[in-house]
Scaffold this motif. Structure first.
Motif, PDB file in Angstrom:
ATOM      1  N   PHE A  72       0.820  -1.209   0.000  1.00 48.28           N
ATOM      2  CA  PHE A  72       0.000   0.000   0.000  1.00 48.28           C
ATOM      3  C   PHE A  72       0.855   1.261   0.000  1.00 48.28           C
ATOM      4  CE2 PHE A  72      -2.000   3.519   2.238  1.00 48.28           C
ATOM      5  CZ  PHE A  72      -3.206   3.632   1.561  1.00 48.28           C
ATOM      6  N   THR A  73       0.514   2.202  -0.903  1.00 52.95           N
ATOM      7  CA  THR A  73       0.987   3.580  -0.842  1.00 52.95           C
ATOM      8  C   THR A  73      -0.193   4.473  -1.196  1.00 52.95           C
ATOM      9  OG1 THR A  73       1.677   3.721  -3.164  1.00 52.95           O
ATOM     10  CG2 THR A  73       3.322   2.903  -1.581  1.00 52.95           C
ATOM     11  N   MET A  74      -0.183   5.714  -0.713  1.00 51.31           N
ATOM     12  CA  MET A  74      -1.314   6.596  -0.935  1.00 51.31           C
ATOM     13  C   MET A  74      -1.509   6.916  -2.417  1.00 51.31           C
ATOM     14  SD  MET A  74      -3.905   8.085   0.191  1.00 51.31           S
ATOM     15  CE  MET A  74      -3.654   7.847   1.950  1.00 51.31           C
ATOM     16  N   LEU A  75      -0.412   7.253  -3.140  1.00 52.50           N
ATOM     17  CA  LEU A  75      -0.529   7.572  -4.557  1.00 52.50           C
ATOM     18  C   LEU A  75      -0.997   6.366  -5.366  1.00 52.50           C
ATOM     19  CD1 LEU A  75       2.596   9.848  -5.202  1.00 52.50           C
ATOM     20  CD2 LEU A  75       0.185  10.518  -5.148  1.00 52.50           C
ATOM     21  N   ASN A  76      -0.515   5.193  -4.970  1.00 53.56           N
ATOM     22  CA  ASN A  76      -0.953   3.974  -5.648  1.00 53.56           C
ATOM     23  C   ASN A  76      -2.449   3.765  -5.470  1.00 53.56           C
ATOM     24  OD1 ASN A  76      -1.453   0.786  -4.808  1.00 53.56           O
ATOM     25  ND2 ASN A  76      -0.467   1.085  -6.791  1.00 53.56           N
ATOM     26  N   PHE A  77      -2.921   3.955  -4.250  1.00 55.45           N
ATOM     27  CA  PHE A  77      -4.335   3.775  -3.952  1.00 55.45           C
ATOM     28  C   PHE A  77      -5.181   4.800  -4.704  1.00 55.45           C
ATOM     29  CE2 PHE A  77      -8.116   4.372  -1.205  1.00 55.45           C
ATOM     30  CZ  PHE A  77      -8.576   3.065  -1.196  1.00 55.45           C
ATOM     31  N   ILE A  78      -4.701   6.051  -4.786  1.00 52.53           N
ATOM     32  CA  ILE A  78      -5.423   7.085  -5.528  1.00 52.53           C
ATOM     33  C   ILE A  78      -5.481   6.735  -7.011  1.00 52.53           C
ATOM     34  CG2 ILE A  78      -5.336   9.491  -6.286  1.00 52.53           C
ATOM     35  CD1 ILE A  78      -4.162  10.186  -3.545  1.00 52.53           C
ATOM     36  N   GLY A  79      -4.362   6.281  -7.554  1.00 53.46           N
ATOM     37  CA  GLY A  79      -4.326   5.910  -8.970  1.00 53.46           C
ATOM     38  C   GLY A  79      -5.295   4.795  -9.298  1.00 53.46           C
ATOM     39  N   LEU A  80      -5.357   3.777  -8.439  1.00 53.26           N
ATOM     40  CA  LEU A  80      -6.294   2.678  -8.660  1.00 53.26           C
ATOM     41  C   LEU A  80      -7.737   3.167  -8.688  1.00 53.26           C
ATOM     42  CD1 LEU A  80      -4.732  -0.107  -6.400  1.00 53.26           C
ATOM     43  CD2 LEU A  80      -4.717   0.005  -8.885  1.00 53.26           C
ATOM     44  N   ASN A  81      -8.070   4.077  -7.770  1.00 51.69           N
ATOM     45  CA  ASN A  81      -9.436   4.579  -7.699  1.00 51.69           C
ATOM     46  C   ASN A  81      -9.788   5.479  -8.880  1.00 51.69           C
ATOM     47  OD1 ASN A  81     -10.920   3.869  -4.951  1.00 51.69           O
ATOM     48  ND2 ASN A  81      -8.760   4.111  -4.488  1.00 51.69           N
ATOM     49  N   VAL A  82      -8.817   6.258  -9.366  1.00 48.60           N
ATOM     50  CA  VAL A  82      -9.054   7.067 -10.561  1.00 48.60           C
ATOM     51  C   VAL A  82      -9.323   6.168 -11.769  1.00 48.60           C
ATOM     52  CG1 VAL A  82      -7.956   8.638 -12.211  1.00 48.60           C
ATOM     53  CG2 VAL A  82      -7.747   9.055  -9.761  1.00 48.60           C
ATOM     54  N   SER A  83      -8.542   5.099 -11.881  1.00 48.07           N
ATOM     55  CA  SER A  83      -8.734   4.163 -12.986  1.00 48.07           C
ATOM     56  C   SER A  83     -10.102   3.490 -12.909  1.00 48.07           C
ATOM     57  CB  SER A  83      -7.620   3.105 -12.973  1.00 48.07           C
ATOM     58  OG  SER A  83      -7.656   2.322 -14.130  1.00 48.07           O
ATOM     59  N   VAL A  84     -10.515   3.131 -11.703  1.00 48.09           N
ATOM     60  CA  VAL A  84     -11.843   2.542 -11.514  1.00 48.09           C
ATOM     61  C   VAL A  84     -12.935   3.541 -11.900  1.00 48.09           C
ATOM     62  CG1 VAL A  84     -13.481   1.775  -9.752  1.00 48.09           C
ATOM     63  CG2 VAL A  84     -11.174   0.843  -9.787  1.00 48.09           C
ATOM     64  N   ALA A  85     -12.739   4.822 -11.541  1.00 44.18           N
ATOM     65  CA  ALA A  85     -13.721   5.857 -11.897  1.00 44.18           C
ATOM     66  C   ALA A  85     -13.851   5.988 -13.410  1.00 44.18           C
ATOM     67  CB  ALA A  85     -13.307   7.190 -11.284  1.00 44.18           C
ATOM     68  N   GLY A  86     -12.738   5.892 -14.123  1.00 41.21           N
ATOM     69  CA  GLY A  86     -12.785   5.932 -15.579  1.00 41.21           C
ATOM     70  C   GLY A  86     -13.547   4.760 -16.162  1.00 41.21           C
ATOM     71  N   THR A  87     -13.398   3.586 -15.544  1.00 41.78           N
ATOM     72  CA  THR A  87     -14.131   2.403 -15.997  1.00 41.78           C
ATOM     73  C   THR A  87     -15.641   2.597 -15.835  1.00 41.78           C
ATOM     74  OG1 THR A  87     -12.268   0.998 -15.347  1.00 41.78           O
ATOM     75  CG2 THR A  87     -14.387  -0.089 -15.698  1.00 41.78           C
ATOM     76  N   ILE A  88     -16.042   3.128 -14.692  1.00 39.78           N
ATOM     77  CA  ILE A  88     -17.466   3.382 -14.442  1.00 39.78           C
ATOM     78  C   ILE A  88     -18.002   4.421 -15.422  1.00 39.78           C
ATOM     79  CG2 ILE A  88     -19.116   4.250 -12.751  1.00 39.78           C
ATOM     80  CD1 ILE A  88     -17.292   3.107 -10.566  1.00 39.78           C
ATOM     81  N   LEU A  89     -17.194   5.451 -15.726  1.00 40.17           N
ATOM     82  CA  LEU A  89     -17.598   6.471 -16.688  1.00 40.17           C
ATOM     83  C   LEU A  89     -17.836   5.868 -18.061  1.00 40.17           C
ATOM     84  CD1 LEU A  89     -18.035   9.420 -17.550  1.00 40.17           C
ATOM     85  CD2 LEU A  89     -15.546   9.603 -17.873  1.00 40.17           C
ATOM     86  N   TYR A  90     -16.973   4.951 -18.479  1.00 38.40           N
ATOM     87  CA  TYR A  90     -17.152   4.309 -19.782  1.00 38.40           C
ATOM     88  C   TYR A  90     -18.425   3.475 -19.809  1.00 38.40           C
ATOM     89  CZ  TYR A  90     -16.285   1.709 -24.049  1.00 38.40           C
ATOM     90  OH  TYR A  90     -16.406   1.167 -25.297  1.00 38.40           O
ATOM     91  N   MET A  91     -18.710   2.773 -18.727  1.00 39.75           N
ATOM     92  CA  MET A  91     -19.943   1.993 -18.658  1.00 39.75           C
ATOM     93  C   MET A  91     -21.160   2.889 -18.846  1.00 39.75           C
ATOM     94  SD  MET A  91     -19.201  -0.536 -15.434  1.00 39.75           S
ATOM     95  CE  MET A  91     -20.916  -1.023 -15.410  1.00 39.75           C
ATOM     96  N   TRP A  92     -21.159   4.023 -18.180  1.00 36.07           N
ATOM     97  CA  TRP A  92     -22.302   4.926 -18.258  1.00 36.07           C
ATOM     98  C   TRP A  92     -22.436   5.508 -19.667  1.00 36.07           C
ATOM     99  CZ3 TRP A  92     -22.673  10.321 -19.036  1.00 36.07           C
ATOM    100  CH2 TRP A  92     -23.943  10.845 -18.813  1.00 36.07           C
ATOM    101  N   VAL A  93     -21.319   5.899 -20.266  1.00 31.97           N
ATOM    102  CA  VAL A  93     -21.340   6.489 -21.611  1.00 31.97           C
ATOM    103  C   VAL A  93     -21.815   5.463 -22.644  1.00 31.97           C
ATOM    104  CG1 VAL A  93     -19.841   7.308 -23.470  1.00 31.97           C
ATOM    105  CG2 VAL A  93     -19.579   8.225 -21.165  1.00 31.97           C
ATOM    106  N   THR A  94     -21.410   4.201 -22.498  1.00 29.93           N
ATOM    107  CA  THR A  94     -21.693   3.177 -23.503  1.00 29.93           C
ATOM    108  C   THR A  94     -23.106   2.632 -23.385  1.00 29.93           C
ATOM    109  OG1 THR A  94     -19.364   2.553 -23.520  1.00 29.93           O
ATOM    110  CG2 THR A  94     -20.920   0.983 -24.476  1.00 29.93           C
ATOM    111  N   PHE A  95     -23.594   2.404 -22.168  1.00 31.96           N
ATOM    112  CA  PHE A  95     -24.869   1.701 -21.988  1.00 31.96           C
ATOM    113  C   PHE A  95     -25.988   2.575 -21.448  1.00 31.96           C
ATOM    114  CE2 PHE A  95     -21.666  -1.749 -21.473  1.00 31.96           C
ATOM    115  CZ  PHE A  95     -22.021  -2.489 -22.602  1.00 31.96           C
ATOM    116  N   LYS A  96     -25.822   3.897 -21.412  1.00 36.03           N
ATOM    117  CA  LYS A  96     -26.848   4.749 -20.812  1.00 36.03           C
ATOM    118  C   LYS A  96     -28.152   4.728 -21.599  1.00 36.03           C
ATOM    119  CE  LYS A  96     -25.172   8.942 -23.141  1.00 36.03           C
ATOM    120  NZ  LYS A  96     -24.690  10.324 -22.931  1.00 36.03           N
ATOM    121  N   LYS A  97     -28.092   4.377 -22.923  1.00 33.61           N
ATOM    122  CA  LYS A  97     -29.315   4.335 -23.726  1.00 33.61           C
ATOM    123  C   LYS A  97     -30.067   3.018 -23.565  1.00 33.61           C
ATOM    124  CE  LYS A  97     -27.716   7.574 -27.229  1.00 33.61           C
ATOM    125  NZ  LYS A  97     -27.516   7.834 -28.674  1.00 33.61           N
TER     126      LYS A  97
END
Length: 326
Positions: A301-326
């Motif tokens: 565990f490191t703080m920057l590593n943990f932040i990076g993982l969560n940012v990447s997860v947020a991008g994944t959720i954003l793609y899901m919403w953009v692709t399947f929102k219709k």
């Protein structure tokens, strides 16, 4: 004669694929919304289970031969489809020279995807392996633009950018990252991206099961030669955990899930696009990323590593919403 016909048919196939990909990226008139979402969820579940089972077999139990595990997954695929074909449960087109030439790039790409992924998993912690695997999305996007000539929307580019940025931050600040592990995962990503595009080109004529069958059948001899030359069979034979029922169960689950995963990938590409399939492979990582912090015992565990993982997860959720929102 075959060399004359092939150039004439290939552009036609590419034109059809370009139209299908562009339609599917927008509203997918040939596949219902439920087919698109259902195939994506099916792929996510299969990828989730096989990631955890492979990680447990290779890391928690210390199984020494990732290539033997990959070979067993291929054998399971060929056997399941052969039995299904024998009893008339599945229908697969008969092998012809045209089909052979059309499918041939897939076994090599599949082999590289499978082996580079299994070996790379041994050198990296599970959360960082997952983060680096998100670069597959960037490579798939480039492959769609160059090969299928599919232009992504701005919202898709934004989501991919957020996922990639988070993955870079996470990987650069993980104390357990090794250069060899990163190289293996990047090669894994390149094979995955190219494989997705070729699957899209083949599945329209052969169907999902046809692509899966001939891909596994043609890749099996190559994988067997590679395993025989690496000495992995001897190491696997002498492995001392074969008497442990938990290991045997996990090994069997990995073999069976290899069949399920490959079918779900082809199905997801068929109903969506290579880019969506690559991104959906990251959706299940929302859970796997956090589970990997406690399973495997190799996450630092490191703080920057943990932040990076969560940012990447947020991008994944954003793609899901953009692709399947219709």
């Amino acid at each position: 004669m075959a060399s004359v016909e092939q150039p004439e048919k290939q552009p036609l196939l590419e034109e059809q694929t370009e139209v299908e990909v562009k339609e599917e990226l927008d509203e997918a008139p040939k596949s219902t919304w439920w087919q698109r979402v259902g195939s994506a969820l099916f792929y996510c579940v299969g990828s989730f289970v096989i990631t955890l089972s492979n990680k447990a077999v290779l890391t928690s139990f210390g199984f020494p031969s990732a290539d033997v595990l990959g070979l067993c997954q291929l054998v399971a695929t060929v056997v399941v489809l052969a039995v299904g074909r024998l009893f008339g449960v599945v229908r697969i087109p008969e092998m012809t020279l045209e089909i052979f030439l059309q499918v041939w790039p897939l076994p090599g790409l599949f082999l590289g995807n499978l082996l580079f992924g299994l070996v790379g998993m041994q050198y990296l912690s599970l959360p960082i392996f997952i983060a680096l695997r998100r670069f597959t999305i960037v490579m798939t996007l480039l492959a769609e633009v160059l090969i299928l000539r599919s232009v992504p929307r701005a919202s898709v580019l934004l989501a991919v950018g957020v996922m990639t940025l988070g993955a870079v931050v996470a990987a650069m600040n993980d104390l357990s990252v090794t250069l060899l592990g990163v190289v293996y995962v990047l090669l894994n990503n390149a094979c995955s991206a190219t494989q997705g595009v070729f699957v899209k080109r083949c599945v329209a004529q052969l169907g999902p099961l046809g692509v899966l069958h001939y891909n596994a059948l043609l890749a099996l001899p190559l994988t067997a030669l590679l395993v025989a030359s690496s000495g992995g069979v001897v190491a696997a034979w002498n492995f001392d955990a074969w008497n442990d029922w938990q290991f045997v169960l996990l090994f069997a689950v990995s073999c069976v899930m290899g069949v399920v995963l490959q079918y779900s990938v082809v199905l997801c590409v068929h109903h969506n696009s290579p880019l969506t399939a690559a991104t959906m492979g990251s959706v299940k990582n929302v859970s796997v990323t956090y589970i990997g912090m406690f399973v495997g015992g190799d996450y630092v565990f490191t703080m920057l590593n943990f932040i990076g993982l969560n940012v990447s997860v947020a991008g994944t959720i954003l793609y899901m919403w953009v692709t399947f929102k219709k």
